[in-house]
Scaffold this motif. Structure first.
Motif, PDB file in Angstrom:
ATOM      1  N   ALA A  20      30.725  -0.600 -20.927  1.00  0.00           N
ATOM      2  CA  ALA A  20      30.409  -1.958 -20.210  1.00  0.00           C
ATOM      3  C   ALA A  20      28.994  -2.269 -20.771  1.00  0.00           C
ATOM      4  O   ALA A  20      28.330  -1.625 -21.484  1.00  0.00           O
ATOM      5  N   GLN A  55      27.300  -0.652 -13.267  1.00  0.00           N
ATOM      6  CA  GLN A  55      27.409   0.404 -14.461  1.00  0.00           C
ATOM      7  C   GLN A  55      27.056   1.576 -13.655  1.00  0.00           C
ATOM      8  O   GLN A  55      27.945   2.573 -13.844  1.00  0.00           O
ATOM      9  N   GLY A  69      27.728   3.213 -20.759  1.00  0.00           N
ATOM     10  CA  GLY A  69      27.347   1.536 -20.586  1.00  0.00           C
ATOM     11  C   GLY A  69      26.090   1.386 -21.020  1.00  0.00           C
ATOM     12  O   GLY A  69      25.231   2.131 -21.548  1.00  0.00           O
TER      13      GLY A  69
END
Length: 310
Positions: free
Chosen positions: A87, A123, A135
């Motif tokens: 992410a 996240q 992330g």
């Protein structure tokens, strides 16, 4: 398969590295399980039966598929194949996203990168629940239970109307923004960072009358043009610093590096593998190459400066 190739239990046992009696017992169990006789045995010879001959090709195929399965599992274990769920925060520019994707695929072409756009808070939640493998987070945030890559700093500037008095300055002190509302991401996305920004502003002479929430570039542009508001942005995340790209809004650096975004790649402790490391390397290179990010000098303070109360 080995007994059929050797036509001899003793030689087959030697080739397989086991004793002959256990091999004979395993062949008998296999015959009982399949319901067919695979070999005719005499005191001197072992001959494969018709049923055994018909099954031999499928046996070879099963062995090959089994070895392929083990090899694939090994590549996944080493991070060379499989799926990596990663992410990035919404403020990462498209050029940086493209550079991360290209660099990661170059390093690990066998890994499928499932990339999501998530706030730091989202996240952290998904890293804790193991719904996310890695992330890129904003600091300060709660990093307990996480391992971190290098912390990188992106310098912030201010977006404002071109006809604003502060737009004539080469660098804008935070105090020069007095009287303007501030457009900021919603606190739920990164609570500690949200509070840290407002704390830093207050300490440098700027307390916005109103904090408006927005994150998309078009939405922020509309608020700046229609309200008495400004927004903070890294140079790479908004095209307004280029004069011929936006005739109405400009980007100016903040004086004294008063505000910065600090990022690092984060993943759960003990869950690092080659794919996670490759993503961390790709993200770090991309931020340095496309976003002019620099390494955070020691000492590093990942906690917020203070709680800011409106």
């Amino acid at each position: 398969m080995t007994v059929a190739e050797e036509s001899h239990f003793g030689r087959a046992a030697t080739r397989l590295g086991i004793a002959q009696p256990p091999l004979s017992q395993r062949i008998q169990r296999l015959e009982r399980e399949l319901g067919v006789r695979l070999f005719e045995r005499t005191s001197r010879h072992v001959t494969i039966t018709k049923a055994g001959t018909l099954l031999l090709d499928e046996a070879r195929e099963l062995i090959a598929r089994s070895e392929a399965l083990k090899a694939t599992a090994l590549r996944i274990r080493k991070g060379e194949s499989g799926l990596l769920r990663a992410a990035l925060p919404p403020d990462i520019a498209g050029e940086t996203v493209a550079a991360i994707l290209a660099d990661f695929q170059r390093l690990h072409p066998g890994v499928t990168l499932e990339l999501h756009e998530l706030s730091t808070a989202q996240q952290l939640d998904q890293l804790a629940s193991h719904d996310l493998d890695v992330g890129l987070v904003h600091h300060p945030c709660d990093v307990s239970g996480l391992e971190l890559g290098p912390v990188l700093r992106r310098e912030l500037g201010v977006l404002l109307r071109r006809d604003a008095p502060a737009a004539t300055l080469a660098e804008v002190p935070l105090a020069a923004l007095t009287g303007y509302d501030l457009i900021l991401f919603h606190r739920s996305g990164a609570p500690a960072l949200h509070d840290d920004v407002l704390t830093t502003c207050a300490r440098n002479g700027y307390t916005p009358a109103t904090v408006r929430h927005g994150q998309g570039a078009s939405f922020i542009r509309g608020l700046i043009l229609s309200t008495n508001a400004v927004a903070f942005s890294p140079r790479d995340a908004h095209p307004a610093h280029t004069a011929d790209q936006d005739p109405d809004i400009t980007w100016r650096p903040l004086a004294g590096l008063a505000l910065t975004w600090r990022h690092s790649v984060a993943w759960p402790q003990g869950r690092s593998d080659a794919a996670v490391s490759a993503f961390a390397e790709a993200a770090t290179r991309a931020l340095r190459g496309t976003a002019a990010a620099s390494a955070e000098p020691p000492p590093l303070h990942l906690r917020p400066a203070a709680e800011f109360w409106l």
